[in-house]
Motif scaffolding. Structure first.
Motif, PDB file in Angstrom:
ATOM      1  N   UNK A 129     118.302  32.891  34.273  1.00 33.81           N
ATOM      2  CA  UNK A 129     116.871  32.729  34.497  1.00 33.81           C
ATOM      3  C   UNK A 129     116.087  33.635  33.562  1.00 33.81           C
ATOM      4  N   UNK A 130     114.846  33.220  33.305  1.00 27.16           N
ATOM      5  CA  UNK A 130     113.992  33.972  32.392  1.00 27.16           C
ATOM      6  C   UNK A 130     112.594  34.014  32.996  1.00 27.16           C
ATOM      7  N   UNK A 131     111.970  35.165  32.887  1.00 25.79           N
ATOM      8  CA  UNK A 131     110.629  35.314  33.482  1.00 25.79           C
ATOM      9  C   UNK A 131     109.597  34.425  32.810  1.00 25.79           C
ATOM     10  N   UNK A 132     109.862  34.005  31.569  1.00 24.22           N
ATOM     11  CA  UNK A 132     108.891  33.195  30.832  1.00 24.22           C
ATOM     12  C   UNK A 132     109.254  31.711  30.783  1.00 24.22           C
ATOM     13  N   UNK A 133     110.366  31.326  31.422  1.00 30.13           N
ATOM     14  CA  UNK A 133     110.809  29.923  31.387  1.00 30.13           C
ATOM     15  C   UNK A 133     110.705  29.291  32.774  1.00 30.13           C
ATOM     16  N   UNK A 153     116.667  37.393  40.280  1.00 32.06           N
ATOM     17  CA  UNK A 153     115.360  37.836  40.781  1.00 32.06           C
ATOM     18  C   UNK A 153     114.253  36.876  40.366  1.00 32.06           C
ATOM     19  N   UNK A 154     114.535  36.035  39.354  1.00 34.20           N
ATOM     20  CA  UNK A 154     113.543  35.052  38.889  1.00 34.20           C
ATOM     21  C   UNK A 154     113.903  33.618  39.298  1.00 34.20           C
ATOM     22  N   UNK A 155     114.867  33.467  40.176  1.00 33.90           N
ATOM     23  CA  UNK A 155     115.314  32.128  40.572  1.00 33.90           C
ATOM     24  C   UNK A 155     114.249  31.422  41.408  1.00 33.90           C
ATOM     25  N   UNK A 169     113.050  28.386  44.320  1.00 33.68           N
ATOM     26  CA  UNK A 169     113.475  28.055  45.684  1.00 33.68           C
ATOM     27  C   UNK A 169     114.523  26.956  45.716  1.00 33.68           C
ATOM     28  N   UNK A 170     114.415  25.969  44.817  1.00 27.84           N
ATOM     29  CA  UNK A 170     115.373  24.878  44.831  1.00 27.84           C
ATOM     30  C   UNK A 170     116.777  25.364  44.474  1.00 27.84           C
ATOM     31  N   UNK A 171     116.874  26.215  43.448  1.00 21.83           N
ATOM     32  CA  UNK A 171     118.184  26.730  43.058  1.00 21.83           C
ATOM     33  C   UNK A 171     118.780  27.580  44.170  1.00 21.83           C
ATOM     34  N   UNK A 172     117.968  28.412  44.787  1.00 19.17           N
ATOM     35  CA  UNK A 172     118.451  29.217  45.906  1.00 19.17           C
ATOM     36  C   UNK A 172     118.895  28.329  47.062  1.00 19.17           C
ATOM     37  N   UNK A 173     118.205  27.200  47.230  1.00 22.76           N
ATOM     38  CA  UNK A 173     118.613  26.242  48.259  1.00 22.76           C
ATOM     39  C   UNK A 173     119.967  25.617  47.950  1.00 22.76           C
ATOM     40  N   UNK A 174     120.206  25.318  46.682  1.00 24.20           N
ATOM     41  CA  UNK A 174     121.505  24.766  46.276  1.00 24.20           C
ATOM     42  C   UNK A 174     122.609  25.790  46.552  1.00 24.20           C
ATOM     43  N   UNK A 175     122.335  27.057  46.253  1.00 24.10           N
ATOM     44  CA  UNK A 175     123.327  28.103  46.508  1.00 24.10           C
ATOM     45  C   UNK A 175     123.639  28.193  48.001  1.00 24.10           C
TER      46      UNK A 175
END
Length: 400
Positions: A176-180, A285-287, A289-295
């Motif tokens: 993850x990237x803070x600017x992407x 830390x920049x993830x 909600x959808x990715x965290x949901x997949x995890x």
């Protein structure tokens, strides 16, 4: 200042270039032929020979480079003679190396970005998780690597790639990237993974088996992932197209839930006993909600086997109210054990070993410099490397 004064301590007079020792100057005045101590030896041995030949009449600055005891000499010889792991700088102490050439000819330090020091405990914890995931595989496993920026979290994760490859394992990597856009990271990681699979020399039987597992797990809904993961379409192309309009009929929150479900089922179908899978996501830390949901779905999926999730995050940017903390608490409430591995500053001895390797010099001769560097950087590897590079660029560390 303190660092400037240290340059005299690490300036090893082992060749004809650079500063000339006072006893050599005296020899020239007497008309004697100059002798270069250790000429023709690798830099490590050359430094030892030069240091051992320093006499009592030398300038006081040279006293910092003298061996205090025979035991110190023995320790440096033991370091050189001890069998080392693959890729360790010590494997080349007995021969002239490219790093030696850079130091001698150009006074340039060779500073790889993937230096790995002082992480044996953390590495053993990760390897334990990897062994459990690949050998037992009865449930998905999860480990988080937490630390401040520059402590070497990503480098620690990189150490599993070789042992994983030795087990014919697979790895999916995302950062993850803070600017992407964070919601594109997982799809991009999967797209890169299937691109590599399509280009690999793995047997067609292994590919066919994975296709069957994906078809069984995802069904016809796999077509709705083709826009997000173009290489998946190539991988699954077996002569049938499927209905790609299915994903377009759903919108809003329902689409997000469906995509989370599809990503979860796709990832869970990839690993098998002969091909375990590690999913690595950096800078959580920049993830989104959808990715965290997949995890969350992956870690609570009873059907997934031979799977390990490794996540890295900056602990100074994640508090109790952070979305990542909330998601991890939800996973724990489901009875899932999360191994948290703390990565901090390296010890003074590890800093000395690092400097010894990059400067091609015996450890005992590097202690005056490494003590200062460790104190200035706090033992943060990224800062250690930056400081060494800065000192080298400013010609405060050079070969003579």
């Amino acid at each position: 200042g303190e660092l400037a004064s240290s340059r005299r301590r690490v300036n090893v007079n082992s060749d004809t270039e650079g500063a000339v020792p006072s006893n050599t100057r005296n020899a020239k005045k007497r008309g004697k032929q100059q002798v270069t101590p250790g000429e023709g030896l690798p830099l490590y041995l050359r430094a030892m020979v030069s240091t051992l030949l320093i006499g009592d009449e030398e300038h006081d600055d040279s006293q910092q480079l003298r061996y205090e005891s025979a035991n110190a000499v023995y320790e440096d010889l033991k370091v050189m003679a001890t069998p080392a792991a693959d890729g360790d700088r010590r494997n080349s102490y007995f021969k002239e190396t490219e790093a030696d050439h850079e130091v001698i000819i150009h006074s340039r330090l060779k500073l790889p970005k993937d230096l790995f020091y002082g992480r044996q405990v953390q590495m053993s914890m990760i390897m334990h998780q990897l062994q459990s995931a690949t050998m037992l595989g009865d449930q998905p496993l999860m480990a988080l690597i937490a630390g401040y920026p520059g402590t070497g979290k990503s480098t620690l994760v990189d150490q599993i790639k070789k042992p994983l490859a030795d087990k014919d394992g697979l790895i999916i990597e995302g950062k993850f990237d803070s600017s992407a856009c964070p919601d594109k990271v997982l799809a991009s990681a999967l797209d890169s993974f299937f691109t590599d699979i399509n280009a690999s020399n793995a047997g067609e039987n292994a590919h066919m088996s994975m296709r069957w597992r994906i078809s069984d797990a995802v069904g016809s809904g796999v077509s709705c992932l083709y826009d997000s993961i173009p290489s998946l379409r190539t991988f699954m192309d077996d002569g049938t197209e499927g209905d790609r309009s299915e994903g377009r009929k759903i919108a809003g929150n329902a689409l997000d839930q469906r995509l989370k479900y599809m990503f979860c089922k796709l990832i869970s179908a990839i690993p098998c006993r002969s091909q375990p899978l590690v999913l690595v996501l950096d800078d959580l830390q920049w993830a989104d909600e959808m990715t965290l949901g997949v995890i969350r779905m992956l870690m609570t999926d009873p059907d997934i086997r031979y799977f390990l999730f490794l996540g890295c995050y900056r602990e100074n940017e994640v508090n109790d109210s952070h979305m990542l903390s909330t998601s991890l608490n939800d996973i724990r409430k489901q009875g899932i054990n999360i191994m948290t591995i703390k990565v901090g500053a390296i010890e003074k001895e590890s800093t000395n070993a690092l400097i010894s390797d990059v400067m091609c010099l015996p450890p005992n001769l590097c202690r005056p410099l490494s003590n200062v560097v460790h104190r200035k950087t706090g033992g943060i590897i990224m800062f250690v490397l930056r400081l060494l590079a800065s000192l080298n660029n400013e010609e405060l560390i050079w070969y003579s």
